[in-house]
Design a protein around this motif. Structure first.
Motif, PDB file in Angstrom:
ATOM      1  N   GLY A   9       0.762  -0.869   0.126  1.00 50.11           N
ATOM      2  CA  GLY A   9      -0.032  -0.675  -0.090  1.00 50.11           C
ATOM      3  C   GLY A   9       1.365   1.174  -0.191  1.00 50.11           C
ATOM      4  O   GLY A   9       1.851   1.505  -0.405  1.00 50.11           O
ATOM      5  N   ASN A  10       0.266   2.163   0.833  1.00 47.74           N
ATOM      6  CA  ASN A  10       0.788   3.490   0.851  1.00 47.74           C
ATOM      7  C   ASN A  10       2.742   4.031   1.363  1.00 47.74           C
ATOM      8  O   ASN A  10       2.930   3.884   0.625  1.00 47.74           O
ATOM      9  CB  ASN A  10       0.723   4.772   1.758  1.00 47.74           C
ATOM     10  N   MET A  11       2.371   2.482   2.158  1.00 45.27           N
ATOM     11  CA  MET A  11       3.733   2.378   2.924  1.00 45.27           C
ATOM     12  C   MET A  11       4.846   1.238   2.253  1.00 45.27           C
ATOM     13  O   MET A  11       6.141   1.232   2.429  1.00 45.27           O
ATOM     14  CB  MET A  11       4.209   1.776   4.752  1.00 45.27           C
ATOM     15  N   ASP A  30       0.250  -9.014  -2.901  1.00 45.64           N
ATOM     16  CA  ASP A  30      -0.834  -7.912  -2.521  1.00 45.64           C
ATOM     17  C   ASP A  30      -2.200  -8.204  -3.006  1.00 45.64           C
ATOM     18  O   ASP A  30      -2.529  -8.835  -4.341  1.00 45.64           O
ATOM     19  CB  ASP A  30      -0.500  -5.854  -2.671  1.00 45.64           C
ATOM     20  N   LEU A  31      -3.245  -8.046  -2.671  1.00 43.79           N
ATOM     21  CA  LEU A  31      -4.085  -8.008  -2.577  1.00 43.79           C
ATOM     22  C   LEU A  31      -4.562  -7.771  -3.685  1.00 43.79           C
ATOM     23  O   LEU A  31      -6.145  -8.358  -4.653  1.00 43.79           O
ATOM     24  CB  LEU A  31      -5.570  -8.298  -1.535  1.00 43.79           C
ATOM     25  N   MET A  63       3.106  -5.502   6.275  1.00 42.49           N
ATOM     26  CA  MET A  63       3.229  -4.697   5.793  1.00 42.49           C
ATOM     27  C   MET A  63       1.644  -4.019   5.517  1.00 42.49           C
ATOM     28  O   MET A  63       1.143  -3.770   4.525  1.00 42.49           O
ATOM     29  CB  MET A  63       3.736  -3.255   5.045  1.00 42.49           C
ATOM     30  N   LEU A  64       0.207  -4.253   6.755  1.00 40.60           N
ATOM     31  CA  LEU A  64      -0.586  -4.198   6.388  1.00 40.60           C
ATOM     32  C   LEU A  64      -1.911  -3.661   7.605  1.00 40.60           C
ATOM     33  O   LEU A  64      -0.700  -2.655   8.153  1.00 40.60           O
ATOM     34  CB  LEU A  64      -1.380  -5.696   6.643  1.00 40.60           C
ATOM     35  N   PRO A  65      -2.527  -3.253   6.701  1.00 38.39           N
ATOM     36  CA  PRO A  65      -3.487  -2.091   7.648  1.00 38.39           C
ATOM     37  C   PRO A  65      -3.486  -2.795   9.351  1.00 38.39           C
ATOM     38  O   PRO A  65      -3.384  -1.472   9.582  1.00 38.39           O
ATOM     39  CB  PRO A  65      -5.194  -2.473   6.910  1.00 38.39           C
ATOM     40  N   THR A  95       1.565  -0.988  12.191  1.00 34.88           N
ATOM     41  CA  THR A  95       0.853  -0.463  13.208  1.00 34.88           C
ATOM     42  C   THR A  95      -0.007  -1.750  13.879  1.00 34.88           C
ATOM     43  O   THR A  95      -1.800  -1.034  13.250  1.00 34.88           O
ATOM     44  CB  THR A  95       0.598   0.120  13.153  1.00 34.88           C
ATOM     45  N   VAL A 120       6.863   1.132  12.592  1.00 34.78           N
ATOM     46  CA  VAL A 120       7.704   2.450  11.231  1.00 34.78           C
ATOM     47  C   VAL A 120       6.569   3.797  12.134  1.00 34.78           C
ATOM     48  O   VAL A 120       5.300   3.881  11.354  1.00 34.78           O
ATOM     49  CB  VAL A 120       7.659   2.305  10.248  1.00 34.78           C
ATOM     50  N   GLY A 237      -0.218   9.332   1.678  1.00 30.41           N
ATOM     51  CA  GLY A 237      -0.063   9.440   2.527  1.00 30.41           C
ATOM     52  C   GLY A 237      -1.419   8.785   3.859  1.00 30.41           C
ATOM     53  O   GLY A 237      -0.733   7.462   3.900  1.00 30.41           O
ATOM     54  N   PHE A 238      -1.223   9.206   4.696  1.00 31.16           N
ATOM     55  CA  PHE A 238      -1.620   8.316   6.235  1.00 31.16           C
ATOM     56  C   PHE A 238      -2.995   8.478   6.889  1.00 31.16           C
ATOM     57  O   PHE A 238      -3.458   9.920   7.071  1.00 31.16           O
ATOM     58  CB  PHE A 238      -0.767   8.680   7.894  1.00 31.16           C
ATOM     59  N   LYS A 245      -7.801   4.012  14.002  1.00 31.41           N
ATOM     60  CA  LYS A 245      -7.189   3.331  13.959  1.00 31.41           C
ATOM     61  C   LYS A 245      -5.946   2.391  15.582  1.00 31.41           C
ATOM     62  O   LYS A 245      -6.367   2.155  16.689  1.00 31.41           O
ATOM     63  CB  LYS A 245      -6.891   2.113  12.951  1.00 31.41           C
TER      64      LYS A 245
END
Ligand code: NAD
Length: 295
Positions: A9-11, A30-31, A63-65, A95, A120, A237-238, A245
């Motif tokens: 994803g974004n990261m 990735d899915l 690196m998942l949500p 995270t 991160v 971005g984030f 979350k």
């Protein structure tokens, strides 16, 4: 060394690009097929599934949500832990709740596999520039194995403590970040409501005692700063839903330790409202809009 990278994803995408630039052999999954395309054209092997990516990997980076994605990927029916090579090292950079990180690390340990939590800080710009801060929880030996890989994606590596400790430190940081972003937006909106130029006000506060990361490096007011989400309609971005979350994780952590976090609780409520109003996919600096509605 063969690296599997799951979650682009974004990261994750810019992090995986940096591993490729450093000359690593990387299999990605990735899915979302479109998320895999740019990595594939940059030289990554496009795996047909997470299991296929992991099967021959020495190091697996994820690196998942959120918790449920990590639990499902690692521990689910098709969980990757059950299919890893004997000596694989797992690095989860998502995270998630410290409890979830400990549960997955314990499941890895039961199979004799090394794992660290390595959330991160540094945002998408840090991910692209390879200057992320890694906040690690886990055994020292596992961190030392991971270090050469982490160094190709980041600049600072901190060892916070045992399994889950990286997540605790990360959640403390993000609770503070959510509070600072909401506070910075509130202050800018107040000044502008009194006719001040947001750029001038930002310069003043950045050289005064209100200075902070959100104001100086990630300004929420559109047009004050180039190359931040606020200046591209809060795209990328984030996401606000990810900040929501993290603020929820901070509240869970506060409850379990009986720590008082009134500002974190308020920031969570603000992001809840903002997300309910349809801004969950926008960058978290769009919280400014919550304040602008009144002016
Ligand atoms: P994102 O939503 O952009 O990306 C997540 C990716 O994971 C998506 O591409 C999704 O398709 C993929 N995915 C989900 N489940 C999957 C599965 N089972 N198998 C394979 N792929 C799967 O999220 P992001 O912004 O990259 O953030 C990832 C994590 O990093 C989150 O935990 C977030 O809190 C944290 N983080 C984000 C930032 C930021 O600035 N975006 C900064 C620091 C930390």
């Amino acid at each position: 060394m063969h690296i599997a990278f799951i979650g682009l994803g974004n990261m994750g995408a810019p992090m995986a690009h940096n591993l490729l630039r450093a000359g690593r052999t990387v299999s990605v999954f990735d899915l979302s097929a479109s998320a895999m395309e740019s990595l594939h054209s940059a030289g990554a092997r496009a795996a047909s599934s997470a299991l296929a990516a992991v099967r021959e990997a020495d190091v697996v980076v994820t690196m998942l949500p959120a918790d449920r994605h990590v639990r499902e990927l690692y521990l689910g029916e098709q969980g990757i832990l059950a299919h890893a090579t004997g000596n694989a090292l797992f690095i989860d950079c998502s995270t998630i709740a410290a409890d979830a990180a400990r549960e997955v690390a314990a499941a890895a340990a039961e199979r004799g596999l090394a794992m660290i939590d390595a959330p991160v800080s540094g945002g998408t710009a840090g991910a692209a520039a390879g200057t992320l801060t890694f906040i690690v929880g886990g055994e020292t030996a596992a961190l030392e194995r991971a270090r050469p890989v982490l160094e190709q994606m980041g600049k600072n590596i901190f060892h916070a403590g045992g399994p889950g400790a990286g997540q605790v430190a990360k959640i403390c940081n993000n609770m503070l970040l959510g509070i600072l972003m909401a506070g910075t937006s509130e202050a800018l909106n107040l000044g502008v409501a009194h006719g001040l130029d947001p750029k001038v006000l930002s310069e003043i506060m950045a050289k005064s005692s209100g200075r902070n990361w959100a104001l100086e490096l990630y300004n929420p007011w559109p047009g004050v700063m180039d190359n931040v989400p606020a200046s591209r309609d809060y795209v990328g971005g984030f996401g606000s839903s990810l900040m929501l979350k993290d603020l929820g994780l901070a509240q869970q952590a506060a409850q379990s330790a009986q720590a008082a976090t009134p500002l974190g609780s308020l920031a969570r409520q603000l992001y809840q409202l903002h997300t309910q109003q349809g801004h969950g996919q926008q960058d978290f600096s769009s919280i400014l809009r919550l304040f602008q509605q009144k002016s």
